[in-house]
Design a protein around this motif. Structure first.
Motif, PDB file in Angstrom:
ATOM      1  N   ASP A  24     -21.380  23.616 -75.868  1.00 48.47           N
ATOM      2  CA  ASP A  24     -20.698  22.657 -74.994  1.00 48.47           C
ATOM      3  C   ASP A  24     -20.981  22.980 -73.526  1.00 48.47           C
ATOM      4  N   GLU A  25     -20.992  24.261 -73.197  1.00 46.24           N
ATOM      5  CA  GLU A  25     -21.264  24.678 -71.820  1.00 46.24           C
ATOM      6  C   GLU A  25     -22.680  24.286 -71.398  1.00 46.24           C
ATOM      7  N   LEU A  26     -23.639  24.396 -72.312  1.00 40.70           N
ATOM      8  CA  LEU A  26     -25.016  23.997 -72.002  1.00 40.70           C
ATOM      9  C   LEU A  26     -25.104  22.500 -71.689  1.00 40.70           C
ATOM     10  N   GLY A  27     -24.144  21.734 -72.216  1.00 42.32           N
ATOM     11  CA  GLY A  27     -24.121  20.303 -71.947  1.00 42.32           C
ATOM     12  C   GLY A  27     -23.492  19.934 -70.621  1.00 42.32           C
ATOM     13  N   ARG A  28     -23.035  20.933 -69.864  1.00 44.22           N
ATOM     14  CA  ARG A  28     -22.382  20.671 -68.579  1.00 44.22           C
ATOM     15  C   ARG A  28     -23.337  20.808 -67.394  1.00 44.22           C
ATOM     16  N   PHE A  29     -24.629  20.793 -67.651  1.00 41.15           N
ATOM     17  CA  PHE A  29     -25.612  20.857 -66.567  1.00 41.15           C
ATOM     18  C   PHE A  29     -25.427  19.674 -65.627  1.00 41.15           C
ATOM     19  N   ASP A  30     -25.312  19.960 -64.333  1.00 40.39           N
ATOM     20  CA  ASP A  30     -25.054  18.883 -63.369  1.00 40.39           C
ATOM     21  C   ASP A  30     -26.327  18.238 -62.844  1.00 40.39           C
ATOM     22  N   GLY A  31     -27.482  18.653 -63.377  1.00 40.99           N
ATOM     23  CA  GLY A  31     -28.755  18.082 -62.956  1.00 40.99           C
ATOM     24  C   GLY A  31     -29.316  18.701 -61.691  1.00 40.99           C
ATOM     25  N   LYS A  32     -28.590  19.652 -61.120  1.00 37.82           N
ATOM     26  CA  LYS A  32     -29.024  20.250 -59.851  1.00 37.82           C
ATOM     27  C   LYS A  32     -29.170  21.770 -59.935  1.00 37.82           C
ATOM     28  N   SER A  33     -28.113  22.430 -60.416  1.00 43.07           N
ATOM     29  CA  SER A  33     -28.094  23.889 -60.401  1.00 43.07           C
ATOM     30  C   SER A  33     -27.918  24.432 -61.813  1.00 43.07           C
TER      31      SER A  33
ATOM     32  N   HIS B 127     -37.295  29.913 -69.490  1.00 44.12           N
ATOM     33  CA  HIS B 127     -37.150  28.799 -70.427  1.00 44.12           C
ATOM     34  C   HIS B 127     -36.213  27.712 -69.927  1.00 44.12           C
ATOM     35  N   GLN B 128     -34.958  28.053 -69.670  1.00 44.71           N
ATOM     36  CA  GLN B 128     -33.965  27.021 -69.423  1.00 44.71           C
ATOM     37  C   GLN B 128     -34.311  26.129 -68.242  1.00 44.71           C
ATOM     38  N   GLY B 129     -34.710  26.730 -67.117  1.00 42.77           N
ATOM     39  CA  GLY B 129     -35.035  25.942 -65.929  1.00 42.77           C
ATOM     40  C   GLY B 129     -36.112  24.909 -66.191  1.00 42.77           C
ATOM     41  N   PRO B 130     -37.311  25.344 -66.642  1.00 41.14           N
ATOM     42  CA  PRO B 130     -38.357  24.361 -66.929  1.00 41.14           C
ATOM     43  C   PRO B 130     -37.930  23.314 -67.948  1.00 41.14           C
ATOM     44  N   PHE B 131     -37.112  23.717 -68.939  1.00 43.36           N
ATOM     45  CA  PHE B 131     -36.745  22.783 -70.008  1.00 43.36           C
ATOM     46  C   PHE B 131     -35.744  21.735 -69.541  1.00 43.36           C
ATOM     47  N   VAL B 132     -34.623  22.156 -68.946  1.00 41.99           N
ATOM     48  CA  VAL B 132     -33.575  21.177 -68.623  1.00 41.99           C
ATOM     49  C   VAL B 132     -34.007  20.210 -67.525  1.00 41.99           C
ATOM     50  N   PHE B 133     -34.872  20.650 -66.613  1.00 44.01           N
ATOM     51  CA  PHE B 133     -35.339  19.730 -65.585  1.00 44.01           C
ATOM     52  C   PHE B 133     -36.379  18.762 -66.133  1.00 44.01           C
ATOM     53  N   SER B 134     -37.081  19.178 -67.191  1.00 43.91           N
ATOM     54  CA  SER B 134     -38.052  18.286 -67.823  1.00 43.91           C
ATOM     55  C   SER B 134     -37.388  17.300 -68.777  1.00 43.91           C
ATOM     56  N   PHE B 135     -36.244  17.710 -69.364  1.00 40.29           N
ATOM     57  CA  PHE B 135     -35.505  16.865 -70.303  1.00 40.29           C
ATOM     58  C   PHE B 135     -34.065  16.736 -69.805  1.00 40.29           C
ATOM     59  N   PRO B 136     -33.849  16.008 -68.730  1.00 37.10           N
ATOM     60  CA  PRO B 136     -32.521  15.994 -68.089  1.00 37.10           C
ATOM     61  C   PRO B 136     -31.422  15.357 -68.926  1.00 37.10           C
ATOM     62  N   ASP B 137     -31.762  14.510 -69.905  1.00 41.56           N
ATOM     63  CA  ASP B 137     -30.732  13.844 -70.704  1.00 41.56           C
ATOM     64  C   ASP B 137     -30.646  14.413 -72.118  1.00 41.56           C
ATOM     65  N   ARG B 138     -31.109  15.638 -72.296  1.00 42.38           N
ATOM     66  CA  ARG B 138     -31.129  16.235 -73.628  1.00 42.38           C
ATOM     67  C   ARG B 138     -29.733  16.242 -74.249  1.00 42.38           C
ATOM     68  N   VAL B 139     -29.687  16.034 -75.544  1.00 39.29           N
ATOM     69  CA  VAL B 139     -28.415  15.983 -76.258  1.00 39.29           C
ATOM     70  C   VAL B 139     -28.541  16.802 -77.540  1.00 39.29           C
ATOM     71  N   VAL B 140     -27.609  17.726 -77.756  1.00 38.98           N
ATOM     72  CA  VAL B 140     -27.574  18.522 -78.978  1.00 38.98           C
ATOM     73  C   VAL B 140     -26.758  17.780 -80.019  1.00 38.98           C
ATOM     74  N   ASP B 141     -27.276  17.713 -81.236  1.00 36.72           N
ATOM     75  CA  ASP B 141     -26.582  17.049 -82.325  1.00 36.72           C
ATOM     76  C   ASP B 141     -25.570  18.013 -82.930  1.00 36.72           C
ATOM     77  N   HIS B 142     -24.295  17.794 -82.634  1.00 43.90           N
ATOM     78  CA  HIS B 142     -23.257  18.695 -83.137  1.00 43.90           C
ATOM     79  C   HIS B 142     -22.973  18.483 -84.619  1.00 43.90           C
ATOM     80  N   LYS B 143     -23.655  17.537 -85.254  1.00 39.84           N
ATOM     81  CA  LYS B 143     -23.504  17.348 -86.692  1.00 39.84           C
ATOM     82  C   LYS B 143     -24.464  18.248 -87.466  1.00 39.84           C
ATOM     83  N   ALA B 144     -25.123  19.145 -86.754  1.00 40.32           N
ATOM     84  CA  ALA B 144     -26.094  20.030 -87.382  1.00 40.32           C
ATOM     85  C   ALA B 144     -25.410  20.956 -88.384  1.00 40.32           C
ATOM     86  N   THR B 145     -26.202  21.446 -89.324  1.00 38.95           N
ATOM     87  CA  THR B 145     -25.721  22.406 -90.297  1.00 38.95           C
ATOM     88  C   THR B 145     -25.268  23.687 -89.598  1.00 38.95           C
ATOM     89  N   ILE B 146     -24.160  24.259 -90.067  1.00 38.71           N
ATOM     90  CA  ILE B 146     -23.642  25.514 -89.516  1.00 38.71           C
ATOM     91  C   ILE B 146     -23.453  26.490 -90.668  1.00 38.71           C
TER      92      ILE B 146
END
Length: 318
Positions: free
Chosen positions: A176-185, A220-239
């Protein structure tokens, strides 16, 4: 031995596959294998390729555990297939040396048999070992992935339901915290609440292993989140959870639009991609200490319009 070990022994002719897998079992594997149905297709379209390339192939998990999820039993595992790389594997040239083929997998059982088998095989790392990877060198460390520092991946010390629930909640809160990226920092995602300072992220070839929050953000994270700014994790994934370990994954497990450059040094494709991702997390105390990550990088590139196998052949005159 686990049912997965017996399954591979049977594929080698040392057992009865019909006693271990459903007749209509489904296998979803990394590109270019993709989806196969039934024991015969799995034997020919998956196992035959691996065994022909590595005649003395052996599966060596470093983590393997099971739990129930939505009324079914699941197994999570990661490790290596090891063998002598004697013949080409999907046109990757044989080295005639020892090959370490990394795998991450989630396996669903029904009536005590394998029904669904999801596996990410790091073919890009095979290209690295053969010296023919057409993509740029990983930002993180390339090379063999370490087992848990506690060395209990095959027999977790704690198997209590309470401990597993604590680990699951920590992982889900962190996602959930990873989904709180503000697109800037990158600091808008407060990973220090969830990760140890010396957290180890064991990423796939193309990204590599990173150490600590700073290393993760840089490599990893910097290059990835700026390249995929609207990324969404599927919380219905197997656990799958046991003690201090939790595995998450799906087919796919994440979606995102490739809108900017920087990730893997590739130009933005402007396309919405699906990501086949599997994670295994280890908790230490009240924070996460290690994370083994499987991502089908080559499948992502294919969706961008880049065929890594064709690029490999062209760039290496194969």
């Amino acid at each position: 031995m686990s049912i997965i070990t017996h399954f591979y022994n049977a594929l080698k002719g040392q057992g009865n596959l019909n006693e271990l897998a459903m007749d209509n079992m489904r296998l979803n594997a990394s590109y270019p294998i993709n989806e196969l149905h039934g024991i015969n297709e799995v034997s020919l379209g998956y196992w035959q390729h691996l065994q022909q390339a590595l005649p003395d192939i052996e599966r060596k998990p470093m983590i393997e555990f099971s739990s129930d999820y939505q009324g079914a039993q699941w197994i999570a595992a990661t490790g290596y297939f090891i063998g002598t790389f004697s013949n080409n594997l999907f046109d990757i040239p044989a080295t005639h040396k020892t090959l370490y083929l990394r795998f991450t997998e989630l396996v669903k059982l029904e009536q005590g048999k394998i029904a669904d088998y999801f596996i990410i095989l790091d073919f890009l790392d095979v290209m690295n070992q053969a010296g023919v990877n057409p993509l740029r060198k990983s930002l993180g460390h390339d090379g063999l992935i370490m087992p848990p520092s506690t060395m209990d991946g095959l027999n977790p010390v704690s198997s209590s339901t309470e401990s597993a629930d604590i680990t699951e909640k920590l992982v889900m809160d962190m996602l959930d915290e990873l989904g709180r990226f503000d697109g800037k920092s990158l600091e808008s995602m407060q990973l220090n609440k969830f990760w140890h300072n010396d957290f180890m992220w064991y990423g796939p070839a193309g990204i590599g292993t990173t150490r600590g929050i700073k290393g993760f953000r840089k490599h990893h994270q910097g290059p990835f989140v700026f390249s995929f700014p609207d990324r969404v994790v599927d919380h219905k994934a197997t656990i799958i959870k046991k003690g201090h370990y939790v595995a998450t994954g799906g087919w796919p497990h994440m979606h995102g639009s490739h809108l900017s450059g920087g990730w893997l040094g590739l130009p933005p494709s402007g396309k919405n991609l699906e990501l086949r991702v599997m994670d295994i997390w280890r908790r230490e105390g009240n924070k996460l200490k290690e994370n083994w990550v499987g991502i089908d990088i080559i499948h992502m590139c294919k969706q961008m319009g880049l065929d890594v196998f064709e690029m490999m052949k062209l760039s290496n005159n194969l």
